[in-house]
Design an enzyme around this catalytic site. Structure first.
Site: not given
Ligand code: PLP
Length: 392
Positions: A151, A325
């Site tokens: 992400n 932070c």
């Molecule tokens: N896994 C990854 C790689 C993510 O980027 C995110 C959210 O940013 C999540 C899990 C969590 O997803 P959710 O916001 O639907 O709980």
């Protein structure tokens, strides 16, 4: 003030087709999908159709799709559910150091409850090594959980190869595909996965709804107990409008995928090139090729990422930073740290994630205001640019 939204990995607006698809299920078709009357049957039909659409997008069987409240729940269900189901077979789990907290903290919880977890390192591009994975496998390993794409830096992992290895050894394989579903092709068969979690709000669906693919025959203990919903895997009245919205979003994203990825990739490359040309002492994070098309993570030396994000916000530009932070101390991103990026450089990270409606004109605007902001912040920074990167 104008808004230039470059934070699509955090969340997305709903696709125009999504709201339209959802509205009837809040207003006229508000039945409980478990009810026997007409309204209930209509809600059930909507769930069935949504399941078919999600299955079609992943080339999966619709019976293998289960709806959840989002990516976090999907990851929890996959990891804890497998651990609880297979605890008598073994208590070792393998994941990576760069997973989302939904995976890392779930593994941390299991460590406190009698499981052993190996956190695989990554290379400088954020890729997991197959040799490291092979070495980590023991006869106690019951689960491998490696994210499809990261992400923060967008690096795409060799999921098909990892899946093949897991299958060969009889180990359950889960992938957190929250950042890939709807953005790049995700074909269950090609990827060799047993479990795969996704989240609606990352691909222009509503927030608070997700889905998990669970291959038939793979043993996963439910986390929520109650009614018969989702084939006894996830009790609780189904979020029918949300599920309808998720399916509509995924259908639209898959139909537009090639075109969107091409456009996002071009704009991302233009932004990357522009930053590299106009700003000194920057470092691009993530894999040069195996990276999500709309993803750009940059470290700006000698400044704080938070200050940059807040300054961009004042100009109407929404981006994010990898560092968080917490309790007055700045924690650098665990992802950049695992990639071997020095802490002082990781502090200056910013993430720009593009989406379907970004334009060239918006990118030009960012490239117009960003260099001045960076220069101003650097003049205020106690950290100086190193000589090799030019005089500060
Ligand atoms: N896994 C990854 C790689 C993510 O980027 C995110 C959210 O940013 C999540 C899990 C969590 O997803 P959710 O916001 O639907 O709980």
């Amino acid at each position: 003030m104008r808004t230039v939204y470059l934070d699509h990995s955090a969340t997305t607006p709903v696709h125009p087709k999504v709201l339209e698809a959802m509205l009837p299920y809040y207003q006229d078709e508000y039945g409980n999908a478990s009810s026997l009357h007409r309204l209930g049957r209509n809600a059930r039909l909507a769930l069935d159709q949504a399941r078919e659409k999600v299955a079609a997008a992943l080339h999966a069987r619709s019976d293998d799709i289960y709806f959840t409240s989002g990516g976090t729940e999907g990851d929890n269900l996959a990891i804890k559910g497998t651990a609880f189901a297979l605890r008598d077979r073994g208590r070792h789990i393998i994941t990576s150091q760069i997973e989302h907290e939904a995976v890392l903290n779930t593994c941390g919880y299991l460590e406190k409850n009698g499981f052993e977890v190996t956190y695989l390192p990554v290379d400088g591009h954020g890729s997991v090594g197959l040799d490291d994975l092979k070495k980590a496998v023991t006869d106690q390993t019951i689960l491998i959980s490696i994210m499809h794409a990261n992400n923060e830096v967008g690096t795409i992992q060799p999921i098909a190869e990892i899946g093949a290895l897991a299958r060969e050894r009889g180990i359950v394989f889960h992938t957190d595909a929250v950042q890939t579903v709807g953005k790049i092709p995700v074909d269950i068969k090609d990827l060799n996965v047993d479990l795969l979690a996704m989240s609606g709000h990352k691909f222009y669906g509503p927030k608070g709804v997700g889905a998990i693919y669970m291959r038939r025959g793979v043993k996963v203990s439910p986390l929520a107990h109650g009614g018969h919903h989702e084939n006894w895997k996830r009790a609780g009245t189904e979020n029918v409008p949300g599920i309808v919205g998720l399916a509509a979003a995924l259908e639209a994203c898959v139909a537009e995928m090639e075109e969107t990825a091409e456009r996002e990739g071009q704009l991302r490359d233009a932004l990357q090139k522009g930053i590299q040309e106009k700003v000194e002492a920057v470092r691009i994070n993530g894999h040069p090729d195996r990276r999500l098309p709309g993803s750009l993570s940059v470290c700006f030396e000698a400044l704080e990422g938070e200050a940059l994000i807040l300054s961009l916000d004042l100009k109407g530009i929404a981006a994010s930073t990898g560092s968080a932070c917490s309790s007055g101390s700045l924690e650098p991103s665990h992802v950049l740290k695992a990639m071997g990026i020095p802490i002082e450089i990781a502090h200056g990270s910013a993430r720009f994630t593009l989406g379907r409606s970004n334009t060239r004109e918006e990118i030009d605007y960012v490239l117009e205001v960003l260099p001045d902001i960076v220069e101003r912040l650097r003049t205020m920074s106690p950290v100086r640019l190193s000589k090799s990167d030019g005089e500060a």
